[in-house]
Design an enzyme around this catalytic site. Structure first.
Site, mmCIF file in Angstrom:
data_model
loop_
_atom_site.group_PDB
_atom_site.id
_atom_site.type_symbol
_atom_site.label_atom_id
_atom_site.label_comp_id
_atom_site.label_asym_id
_atom_site.label_seq_id
_atom_site.Cartn_x
_atom_site.Cartn_y
_atom_site.Cartn_z
ATOM 1 N N TYR A 215 64.857 -82.970 -3.339
ATOM 2 C CA TYR A 215 64.845 -81.650 -3.989
ATOM 3 C C TYR A 215 65.053 -80.478 -3.025
ATOM 4 C CZ TYR A 215 63.792 -78.453 -7.808
ATOM 5 O OH TYR A 215 63.886 -77.509 -8.800
ATOM 6 N N GLY A 216 65.886 -79.544 -3.423
ATOM 7 C CA GLY A 216 65.990 -78.225 -2.794
ATOM 8 C C GLY A 216 65.970 -78.228 -1.277
ATOM 9 N N GLY A 217 65.171 -77.340 -0.732
ATOM 10 C CA GLY A 217 65.110 -77.138 0.704
ATOM 11 C C GLY A 217 64.636 -78.351 1.487
ATOM 12 N N LYS A 224 66.871 -73.892 4.429
ATOM 13 C CA LYS A 224 65.690 -73.491 5.199
ATOM 14 C C LYS A 224 65.600 -74.257 6.528
ATOM 15 C CE LYS A 224 64.334 -71.058 1.572
ATOM 16 N NZ LYS A 224 64.581 -69.654 1.429
ATOM 17 N N HIS A 244 65.079 -64.555 7.067
ATOM 18 C CA HIS A 244 64.946 -64.852 5.638
ATOM 19 C C HIS A 244 65.153 -63.544 4.868
ATOM 20 C CE1 HIS A 244 62.150 -66.647 2.304
ATOM 21 N NE2 HIS A 244 63.413 -66.892 2.062
ATOM 22 N N SER A 266 58.079 -64.924 -1.250
ATOM 23 C CA SER A 266 58.550 -65.436 -2.541
ATOM 24 C C SER A 266 57.867 -64.693 -3.685
ATOM 25 C CB SER A 266 58.306 -66.938 -2.636
ATOM 26 O OG SER A 266 56.963 -67.203 -2.403
ATOM 27 N N ALA A 267 58.552 -64.701 -4.832
ATOM 28 C CA ALA A 267 58.047 -64.065 -6.059
ATOM 29 C C ALA A 267 57.969 -62.545 -5.977
ATOM 30 C CB ALA A 267 56.698 -64.654 -6.468
ATOM 31 N N CYS A 268 58.866 -61.931 -5.190
ATOM 32 C CA CYS A 268 58.934 -60.470 -5.131
ATOM 33 C C CYS A 268 60.260 -59.957 -5.690
ATOM 34 C CB CYS A 268 58.767 -59.978 -3.699
ATOM 35 S SG CYS A 268 57.109 -60.192 -3.064
ATOM 36 N N THR A 271 66.091 -62.130 -5.200
ATOM 37 C CA THR A 271 67.426 -62.387 -5.775
ATOM 38 C C THR A 271 67.806 -61.262 -6.742
ATOM 39 O OG1 THR A 271 67.174 -64.754 -5.447
ATOM 40 C CG2 THR A 271 68.834 -64.086 -7.029
ATOM 41 N N ASP A 291 69.534 -64.603 0.342
ATOM 42 C CA ASP A 291 68.371 -65.313 0.907
ATOM 43 C C ASP A 291 68.291 -65.277 2.431
ATOM 44 O OD1 ASP A 291 66.011 -66.803 0.459
ATOM 45 O OD2 ASP A 291 67.036 -68.683 0.879
ATOM 46 N N ARG A 390 65.715 -74.661 -10.931
ATOM 47 C CA ARG A 390 66.699 -73.923 -10.132
ATOM 48 C C ARG A 390 68.100 -73.994 -10.710
ATOM 49 N NH1 ARG A 390 64.860 -71.228 -5.190
ATOM 50 N NH2 ARG A 390 62.674 -71.799 -5.132
ATOM 51 N N ARG A 421 54.205 -57.833 -2.703
ATOM 52 C CA ARG A 421 53.532 -57.372 -3.922
ATOM 53 C C ARG A 421 52.203 -56.768 -3.530
ATOM 54 N NH1 ARG A 421 54.512 -59.227 -9.200
ATOM 55 N NH2 ARG A 421 56.520 -60.271 -9.236
#
Ligand code: SAT
Ligand code: MN
Length: 613
Positions: A215-217, A224, A244, A266-268, A271, A291, A390, A421
């Site tokens: 999966y992913g990264g 990453k 990053h 993340s979560a800010c 994108t 990214d 994703r 945040r």
């Protein structure tokens, strides 16, 4: 392409050794062509791992469902195996490299039985760019090959640049699920149990060894692993920056262009910011990257950035026409979706996609039938799409991709943004007083922990310096020092005024009733415009103990936001900042021990003195 055709003896030898260790059925060197991509998808369809989506609604798009144990990066199985533990620092997992290689060689032994070994030559950055780097990923996953086709530049053109003795970062990847004679995946996502998963980095030898996850990264090793963890070490050694960060192109109503990069945990909404549609009349924002930014000084003393990637690996839930119209446009075709819902009419669906699902039933990310949601929300714990579902989409499909996004010399950077945040204390925007003050801002970046994350830390700040905490391949204290040194060197060379200006932003302030004070999203263009003008020493500002803030009226209030609210967003909360300083002094900086640069403690002292003065 066949192994015998390779012109790089070192590369050939490395592959031959991997073949004898991993025992695949066959070996293929990837050429990066569309027909190769189609062949990978066909293999995945035959193995029951891919679901084709409705060809009229989403041409050439496919949905995958991963194993529930393999849905995200696994930070506690991610290692920085430098020779000395001190070089990995206190924020990375460390294992002695010799010991780790021994363990992983055991796991790799025979790991590709029954499968094909793919060798992926890939370039991070435009092929042949001075800032780009080449990687070679050996994998037994056609899903990884297809994703790498989108996320990086793959194939023969990369081998041409590599020549017979060029440098590449060798990357091993196996899903860790060999197939017995006659066995097939049969619709089951192949991976190894969590305790056998390893995402390992060997900074001294510039190697990446990944095992057990698809999966992913964890598996797309260009992102990453190479572009941040290994590249951060190369950047330290070679005097550049691997960050990053998103990269934006901003054009003013007068047609002037500036480029800025930004780091956010993340979560800010990184994108979303990368693809922002400005509300401010006459301003234009375009995307260079969403990214990662690699930056090197040019002969003119300015810092130039490339986006090392070629695609977006974006979080699906929460993406809709309001939060990110340009991302929605980017994923209309030629896109791989992972762990999203599947509607009756053969399209994808996720929470907060902006509408309910058609028909009576939907298939969730685990492959279970559920009633089709009428709205775009689901009860907690019963999500149709996994929270880390994703999309993998080619960057060239983004309607606002900047025309120069693949320029091999990169784009000159005027500003860095840092943000998290922060419901209190941190103003909407704050320009640093200088380079080291800016490094200080990057070093204290973080988000307040909400009830959704870790219950015993609610209200505390989880610091994620430079949004690099999980991605720095060496000691974070040395990383801060690297940033300080680059600025000092530019100043010593008389290029201090060409360094990017540094800004701390916060879209997430809340009032006493817990309501967001700033609308965010498209309205962030107002802040970008102020930053743009500050880069030319224009726009009204006031000096304060914490940095330069917009003067009242310098940023025009968006509709529905009062002048009082604007003033509060752009003022210094003296008591809050005293607490912030104390928290950094007591809880944050000591984590880095002796390696925390003294310049940053001096900055802390100076701000505290100004707050008290
Ligand atoms: O899975 S990735 O590492 O590529 C994405 C992320 O976690 O930010
Ligand atoms: Mn990221």
């Amino acid at each position: 392409m066949k192994l015998e055709e390779l012109k790089h003896p070192g590369l050939k030898k490395w592959i031959e050794e991997a073949v004898s260790l991993m025992s695949p059925n066959a070996v293929e060197v990837c050429d990066g062509t569309q027909s190769e991509y189609d062949r990978m998808i066909k293999a995945l369809l035959d193995a029951g791992l891919a679901t084709p989506l409705n060809a009229e609604k989403r041409p050439n798009c496919f949905l995958f469902r991963s194993d529930p144990s393999d849905v995200a990066r696994v930070e506690n199985r991610t290692y920085i195996a430098s020779k000395s533990q001190d070089d990995a620092g206190p924020t990375n997992n460390w294992i002695d490299p010799a010991e780790l290689k021994k363990t992983m060689t055991g796991l790799y032994s025979g790991c590709m039985k029954g499968r094909t070994m793919y060798v992926i030559p890939f370039s991070m950055g435009p092929v042949g760019s001075d800032i780009a780097k080449i990687g070679m990923e050996i994998t037994d996953s056609p899903y990884v090959v297809a994703n790498m086709h989108i996320m990086t530049r793959v194939g023969t053109k990369v081998l041409d640049v590599l020549g017979s003795d060029g440098f590449y970062v060798p990357c091993f990847h196996s899903v860790g699920k060999p197939l017995a004679e006659g066995e097939e995946d049969n619709g089951k996502w192949p991976c190894a149990p969590i305790e056998d998963k390893y995402i390992s980095h060997f900074p001294e030898t510039r190697e990446i060894w990944s095992y057990g996850s698809g999966y992913g990264g964890n598996a797309l090793l260009g992102k990453k692993c190479l572009a941040l963890r290994i590249a951060s070490v190369l950047a330290r050694d070679e005097g550049w920056l691997a960050e990053h960060m998103l990269i934006l192109k901003i054009t003013s109503p007068q047609g002037e262009v500036k480029y800025v990069t930004g780091a956010f945990p993340s979560a800010c909404g990184k994108t979303n910011l990368a693809m922002l549609v400005p509300t401010l009349p006459g301003w234009k924002v375009e995307t260079v990257g969403d990214d990662i930014a690699w930056m090197k000084f040019g002969a003119d003393g300015r810092l130039y950035a490339i986006n090392p990637e070629a695609g977006f690996f974006g979080v699906a839930p929460g993406t809709n026409d309001d939060s990110n119209k340009n991302a929605m446009e980017s994923i209309k075709k030629n896109t791989i979706f992972t762990n999203c819902g599947l509607t009756e009419d053969g399209d994808i669906w996720w929470e907060q996609i902006g509408h309910g699902a058609p028909g009576k039933e939907i298939i969730d990310w685990k492959g279970q039938k559920k009633p089709a949601p009428q709205t775009d929300k689901s009860p907690k714990g019963e999500e149709i799409a996994h929270a880390n579902a994703r999309f993998t989409a080619p960057a060239r499909q983004c309607p606002v991709i900047a025309s120069e996004w693949e320029d091999p010399k990169g784009v000159p950077i005027s500003a860095f943004l840092f943000g998290g945040r922060r419901p209190s204390t941190i103003p909407l925007v704050n320009q640093s007083k200088g380079w080291i003050h800016g490094v200080f801002m990057g070093s204290i970046t973080g988000s307040e922990v909400t009830a959704a994350v870790i219950s015993d830390q609610v209200g505390q700040i989880r610091r994620d310096p430079f949004a690099m905490l999980p991605f720095c391949g060496y000691h974070m204290g040395d990383y801060f020092k690297h940033w300080i040194k680059l600025g000092q060197k530019a100043e010593a060379e008389g290029n201090g005024d060409k360094l990017p200006k540094i800004f701390f932003v916060n879209w997430f302030r809340k009032d006493k009733d817990g309501k967001f004070m700033w609308p965010g999203y498209s309205e962030n263009s107002r802040v970008l415009a102020w930053i743009f003008e500050r880069c030319d020493n224009k726009a009204n500002y006031m000096e304060t103990p914490i940095g330069n803030l917009p003067k009242p009226g310098a940023i025009e209030a968006p509709a529905g936001i009062s002048a009082d609210t604007m003033e509060e967003l752009c003022s210094v909360d003296i008591e809050g900042w005293k607490k912030e300083i104390a928290d950094v002094r007591q809880n944050h900086y000591p984590k880095f021990g002796d390696k925390l640069p003294k310049e940053l403690y001096a900055e802390l002292d100076a701000i505290e003195k100004r707050l008290n003065g």
